[in-house]
Design a protein around this motif. Structure first.
Motif, PDB file in Angstrom:
ATOM      1  N   VAL A  10       0.857  -1.185   0.000  1.00 33.78           N
ATOM      2  CA  VAL A  10       0.000   0.000   0.000  1.00 33.78           C
ATOM      3  C   VAL A  10       0.889   1.230   0.000  1.00 33.78           C
ATOM      4  O   VAL A  10       1.950   1.240   0.602  1.00 33.78           O
ATOM      5  CB  VAL A  10      -0.900   0.006   1.256  1.00 33.78           C
ATOM      6  N   GLY A  11       0.446   2.264  -0.660  1.00 31.54           N
ATOM      7  CA  GLY A  11       1.198   3.511  -0.667  1.00 31.54           C
ATOM      8  C   GLY A  11       1.847   3.745  -2.012  1.00 31.54           C
ATOM      9  O   GLY A  11       1.679   2.973  -2.949  1.00 31.54           O
ATOM     10  N   HIS A  12       2.577   4.821  -2.107  1.00 31.20           N
ATOM     11  CA  HIS A  12       3.226   5.168  -3.357  1.00 31.20           C
ATOM     12  C   HIS A  12       4.622   4.581  -3.369  1.00 31.20           C
ATOM     13  O   HIS A  12       5.344   4.618  -2.382  1.00 31.20           O
ATOM     14  CB  HIS A  12       3.298   6.688  -3.530  1.00 31.20           C
ATOM     15  N   GLY A  13       5.005   4.042  -4.535  1.00 26.78           N
ATOM     16  CA  GLY A  13       6.331   3.463  -4.654  1.00 26.78           C
ATOM     17  C   GLY A  13       7.376   4.529  -4.939  1.00 26.78           C
ATOM     18  O   GLY A  13       7.087   5.581  -5.496  1.00 26.78           O
ATOM     19  N   LYS A  14       8.583   4.255  -4.528  1.00 28.87           N
ATOM     20  CA  LYS A  14       9.705   5.147  -4.768  1.00 28.87           C
ATOM     21  C   LYS A  14      10.670   4.415  -5.693  1.00 28.87           C
ATOM     22  O   LYS A  14      11.071   3.284  -5.414  1.00 28.87           O
ATOM     23  CB  LYS A  14      10.378   5.473  -3.435  1.00 28.87           C
ATOM     24  N   GLU A  15      11.000   5.050  -6.814  1.00 26.73           N
ATOM     25  CA  GLU A  15      11.870   4.408  -7.778  1.00 26.73           C
ATOM     26  C   GLU A  15      13.274   4.297  -7.210  1.00 26.73           C
ATOM     27  O   GLU A  15      13.864   5.269  -6.773  1.00 26.73           O
ATOM     28  CB  GLU A  15      11.895   5.205  -9.084  1.00 26.73           C
ATOM     29  N   LEU A  22      11.967  -1.028 -17.646  1.00 28.13           N
ATOM     30  CA  LEU A  22      11.513  -1.580 -16.372  1.00 28.13           C
ATOM     31  C   LEU A  22      12.023  -0.722 -15.214  1.00 28.13           C
ATOM     32  O   LEU A  22      13.151  -0.251 -15.235  1.00 28.13           O
ATOM     33  CB  LEU A  22      12.012  -3.015 -16.206  1.00 28.13           C
ATOM     34  N   ARG A  23      11.160  -0.569 -14.208  1.00 27.88           N
ATOM     35  CA  ARG A  23      11.559   0.192 -13.024  1.00 27.88           C
ATOM     36  C   ARG A  23      11.433  -0.685 -11.791  1.00 27.88           C
ATOM     37  O   ARG A  23      10.551  -1.516 -11.707  1.00 27.88           O
ATOM     38  CB  ARG A  23      10.655   1.413 -12.845  1.00 27.88           C
ATOM     39  N   VAL A  24      12.316  -0.479 -10.840  1.00 26.80           N
ATOM     40  CA  VAL A  24      12.235  -1.141  -9.543  1.00 26.80           C
ATOM     41  C   VAL A  24      11.677  -0.129  -8.563  1.00 26.80           C
ATOM     42  O   VAL A  24      12.211   0.959  -8.406  1.00 26.80           O
ATOM     43  CB  VAL A  24      13.621  -1.628  -9.065  1.00 26.80           C
ATOM     44  N   LEU A  25      10.546  -0.496  -7.915  1.00 28.05           N
ATOM     45  CA  LEU A  25       9.902   0.405  -6.967  1.00 28.05           C
ATOM     46  C   LEU A  25       9.963  -0.198  -5.575  1.00 28.05           C
ATOM     47  O   LEU A  25       9.788  -1.387  -5.385  1.00 28.05           O
ATOM     48  CB  LEU A  25       8.441   0.640  -7.366  1.00 28.05           C
ATOM     49  N   ARG A  26      10.184   0.652  -4.608  1.00 28.36           N
ATOM     50  CA  ARG A  26      10.122   0.248  -3.206  1.00 28.36           C
ATOM     51  C   ARG A  26       8.914   0.954  -2.599  1.00 28.36           C
ATOM     52  O   ARG A  26       8.754   2.150  -2.733  1.00 28.36           O
ATOM     53  CB  ARG A  26      11.404   0.633  -2.467  1.00 28.36           C
TER      54      ARG A  26
END
Length: 105
Positions: A83-88, A95-99
């Motif tokens: 849940v929440g917004h991912g941070k790149e 492709l992007r990796v999000l945390r």
């Protein structure tokens, strides 16, 4: 629809109603191809009586289909997605990796 079954041991081909399950040496045929079917030379072709299939689906068939579609479209429920917004934090090509940010309590 019909099912063609070969019995190699007896040199026999059997054409009958559509089978409810898959078996080796069984092939499903449409009515046009079933009508034109011939057995290989030296083989016997047995034609079993076909079940009458209605041209139009019954209301029970349509209801069962609608129920199956509704069941497939029903959301699966909570899946524990972040849940929440991912941070790149990384990128490779498109492709992007999000945390995910930790949700506030």
């Amino acid at each position: 629809m019909f099912t063609l079954t070969y019995v190699y041991r007896d040199s026999t081909a059997v054409l009958g109603p559509l089978a409810a399950y898959v078996e080796p040496h069984c092939y499903d045929l449409c009515a046009e191809h079933a009508d034109r079917l011939t057995a290989p030379m030296g083989w016997e072709l047995l034609r079993l009586p076909a079940e009458e299939v209605p041209e139009q689906p019954s209301s029970d068939d349509l209801e069962a289909l609608a129920d199956a579609v509704r069941e497939a479209a029903r959301p699966a429920g909570p899946r524990g997605e972040p849940v929440g917004h991912g941070k790149e934090v990384g990128r490779r090509g498109h492709l992007r990796v999000l945390r995910s940010d930790q949700p506030r309590q």
